[in-house]
Design a protein around this motif. Structure first.
Motif, PDB file in Angstrom:
ATOM      1  N   ALA A   1       0.773  -1.136   0.006  1.00 50.24           N
ATOM      2  CA  ALA A   1      -0.083  -0.115   0.180  1.00 50.24           C
ATOM      3  C   ALA A   1       0.819   1.234  -0.151  1.00 50.24           C
ATOM      4  O   ALA A   1       1.903   1.511   0.938  1.00 50.24           O
ATOM      5  N   HIS A   2       0.653   2.138  -0.961  1.00 50.91           N
ATOM      6  CA  HIS A   2       1.528   3.295  -1.211  1.00 50.91           C
ATOM      7  C   HIS A   2       0.816   4.465  -0.621  1.00 50.91           C
ATOM      8  O   HIS A   2      -0.388   4.548  -0.481  1.00 50.91           O
ATOM      9  N   ALA A   3       1.402   5.505  -0.308  1.00 53.12           N
ATOM     10  CA  ALA A   3       0.777   6.729   0.063  1.00 53.12           C
ATOM     11  C   ALA A   3      -0.161   7.196  -1.045  1.00 53.12           C
ATOM     12  O   ALA A   3       0.108   7.145  -2.273  1.00 53.12           O
ATOM     13  N   GLY A   4      -1.438   7.670  -0.543  1.00 60.54           N
ATOM     14  CA  GLY A   4      -2.447   8.100  -1.612  1.00 60.54           C
ATOM     15  C   GLY A   4      -3.021   6.794  -2.131  1.00 60.54           C
ATOM     16  O   GLY A   4      -4.096   6.939  -2.919  1.00 60.54           O
ATOM     17  N   GLY A   5      -3.242   5.406  -1.492  1.00 62.27           N
ATOM     18  CA  GLY A   5      -3.911   4.479  -1.485  1.00 62.27           C
ATOM     19  C   GLY A   5      -3.795   3.493  -2.610  1.00 62.27           C
ATOM     20  O   GLY A   5      -4.581   2.634  -2.794  1.00 62.27           O
TER      21      GLY A   5
ATOM     22  N   GLY B   1      22.504  -9.433   7.337  1.00 60.75           N
ATOM     23  CA  GLY B   1      22.846  -8.871   8.767  1.00 60.75           C
ATOM     24  C   GLY B   1      21.972  -7.851   9.247  1.00 60.75           C
ATOM     25  O   GLY B   1      22.149  -7.241  10.174  1.00 60.75           O
ATOM     26  N   THR B   2      20.626  -7.826   8.617  1.00 60.22           N
ATOM     27  CA  THR B   2      19.553  -6.899   8.939  1.00 60.22           C
ATOM     28  C   THR B   2      18.692  -7.852   9.809  1.00 60.22           C
ATOM     29  O   THR B   2      18.638  -9.070   9.773  1.00 60.22           O
ATOM     30  N   THR B   3      17.589  -7.114  10.658  1.00 59.66           N
ATOM     31  CA  THR B   3      16.631  -7.677  11.471  1.00 59.66           C
ATOM     32  C   THR B   3      15.336  -7.086  10.664  1.00 59.66           C
ATOM     33  O   THR B   3      15.244  -5.780  10.686  1.00 59.66           O
ATOM     34  N   GLN B   4      14.398  -7.868  10.288  1.00 59.65           N
ATOM     35  CA  GLN B   4      13.145  -7.341   9.625  1.00 59.65           C
ATOM     36  C   GLN B   4      12.068  -7.792  10.636  1.00 59.65           C
ATOM     37  O   GLN B   4      11.800  -8.808  11.264  1.00 59.65           O
ATOM     38  N   ILE B   5      11.322  -6.748  11.161  1.00 58.93           N
ATOM     39  CA  ILE B   5      10.180  -6.845  11.875  1.00 58.93           C
ATOM     40  C   ILE B   5       8.882  -6.719  11.200  1.00 58.93           C
ATOM     41  O   ILE B   5       8.762  -5.794  10.568  1.00 58.93           O
TER      42      ILE B   5
ATOM     43  N   ALA C   1       6.028  -1.635   7.887  1.00 53.63           N
ATOM     44  CA  ALA C   1       6.147  -0.591   7.061  1.00 53.63           C
ATOM     45  C   ALA C   1       7.807  -0.382   6.593  1.00 53.63           C
ATOM     46  O   ALA C   1       8.438  -0.952   7.267  1.00 53.63           O
ATOM     47  N   GLU C   2       7.879  -0.034   5.575  1.00 56.19           N
ATOM     48  CA  GLU C   2       9.183   0.474   4.756  1.00 56.19           C
ATOM     49  C   GLU C   2       8.933   1.667   3.768  1.00 56.19           C
ATOM     50  O   GLU C   2       8.287   1.557   2.807  1.00 56.19           O
ATOM     51  N   GLY C   3      10.005   2.515   3.959  1.00 59.76           N
ATOM     52  CA  GLY C   3      10.141   3.491   3.207  1.00 59.76           C
ATOM     53  C   GLY C   3       8.598   4.468   2.787  1.00 59.76           C
ATOM     54  O   GLY C   3       8.428   4.805   1.666  1.00 59.76           O
ATOM     55  N   GLY C   4       7.892   4.298   3.867  1.00 62.44           N
ATOM     56  CA  GLY C   4       6.557   5.110   3.546  1.00 62.44           C
ATOM     57  C   GLY C   4       5.482   4.289   2.925  1.00 62.44           C
ATOM     58  O   GLY C   4       4.516   4.822   2.769  1.00 62.44           O
ATOM     59  N   ARG C   5       5.752   2.823   2.745  1.00 64.98           N
ATOM     60  CA  ARG C   5       4.831   1.930   2.226  1.00 64.98           C
ATOM     61  C   ARG C   5       4.614   0.938   3.455  1.00 64.98           C
ATOM     62  O   ARG C   5       5.230   0.672   4.304  1.00 64.98           O
ATOM     63  N   TRP C   6       3.436   0.189   3.111  1.00 70.18           N
ATOM     64  CA  TRP C   6       2.981  -0.967   3.875  1.00 70.18           C
ATOM     65  C   TRP C   6       2.783  -2.252   3.227  1.00 70.18           C
ATOM     66  O   TRP C   6       2.290  -2.439   2.137  1.00 70.18           O
ATOM     67  N   HIS C   7       3.805  -2.978   3.373  1.00 70.49           N
ATOM     68  CA  HIS C   7       3.858  -4.258   2.893  1.00 70.49           C
ATOM     69  C   HIS C   7       3.027  -5.193   3.812  1.00 70.49           C
ATOM     70  O   HIS C   7       3.308  -5.339   4.755  1.00 70.49           O
ATOM     71  N   THR C   8       2.222  -6.022   2.982  1.00 73.33           N
ATOM     72  CA  THR C   8       1.385  -6.915   3.640  1.00 73.33           C
ATOM     73  C   THR C   8       1.413  -8.528   2.721  1.00 73.33           C
ATOM     74  O   THR C   8       1.395  -8.486   1.712  1.00 73.33           O
TER      75      THR C   8
END
Length: 133
Positions: free
Chosen positions: A15-19, A101-105, A120-127
């Motif tokens: 889901a990006h900004a603006g829907g 080497g990263t932790t993804q929550i 959330a990542e970079g202003g977007r919502w991953h599902t």
């Protein structure tokens, strides 16, 4: 519901900004997510119907095909831990070296036989929605 086991991808949407909604590997992407009893995880997602790579004699076409193969595939593996309604993936290896080497929550939810991971990542919502294999 128990997280341990294998899960097939149902949908990965952003889901990006603006829907606006996008599907990074297409609506028909496939994937497998595995969690073990001893705290290991592995995730693989791919675009459907990926073409085979051309032989090395194909020159520049082979280079472009390999770049597309890389761009249409995601995988990572490492350890995981469930914490207060979230799952933390401690990525030890990944197709993209920047992810190692990263932790993804991810928020962790269950809906009947489905596992729903969201972040959330970079202003977007991953599902990412998975069903038990």
């Amino acid at each position: 519901m128990d997280l341990v086991g294998a899960w097939w991808l149902v949908e990965w949407r952003i889901a990006h900004a603006g829907g606006r909604i996008s599907h990074p590997f297409g609506r028909d992407a496939t994937g497998l997510l595995c969690y073990t009893h001893d705290g290991h995880m592995s995730a693989t997602v791919t675009r459907a119907a990926r073409p085979p790579l051309p032989g090395s004699a194909a020159g520049q076409a082979a280079v472009q095909a390999r770049a597309e193969a890389f761009a249409s595939f995601f995988c990572c593996a490492g350890r995981y831990e469930v914490r207060d309604g979230q799952v933390a993936h401690d990525v030890e290896m990944a197709l993209d070296p920047a992810a190692a080497g990263t932790t993804q929550i991810h928020e962790l939810n269950f809906d009947d036989d489905r596992l729903i991971l969201a972040a959330a990542e970079g202003g977007r919502w991953h599902t990412l929605i998975w069903r038990r294999a």
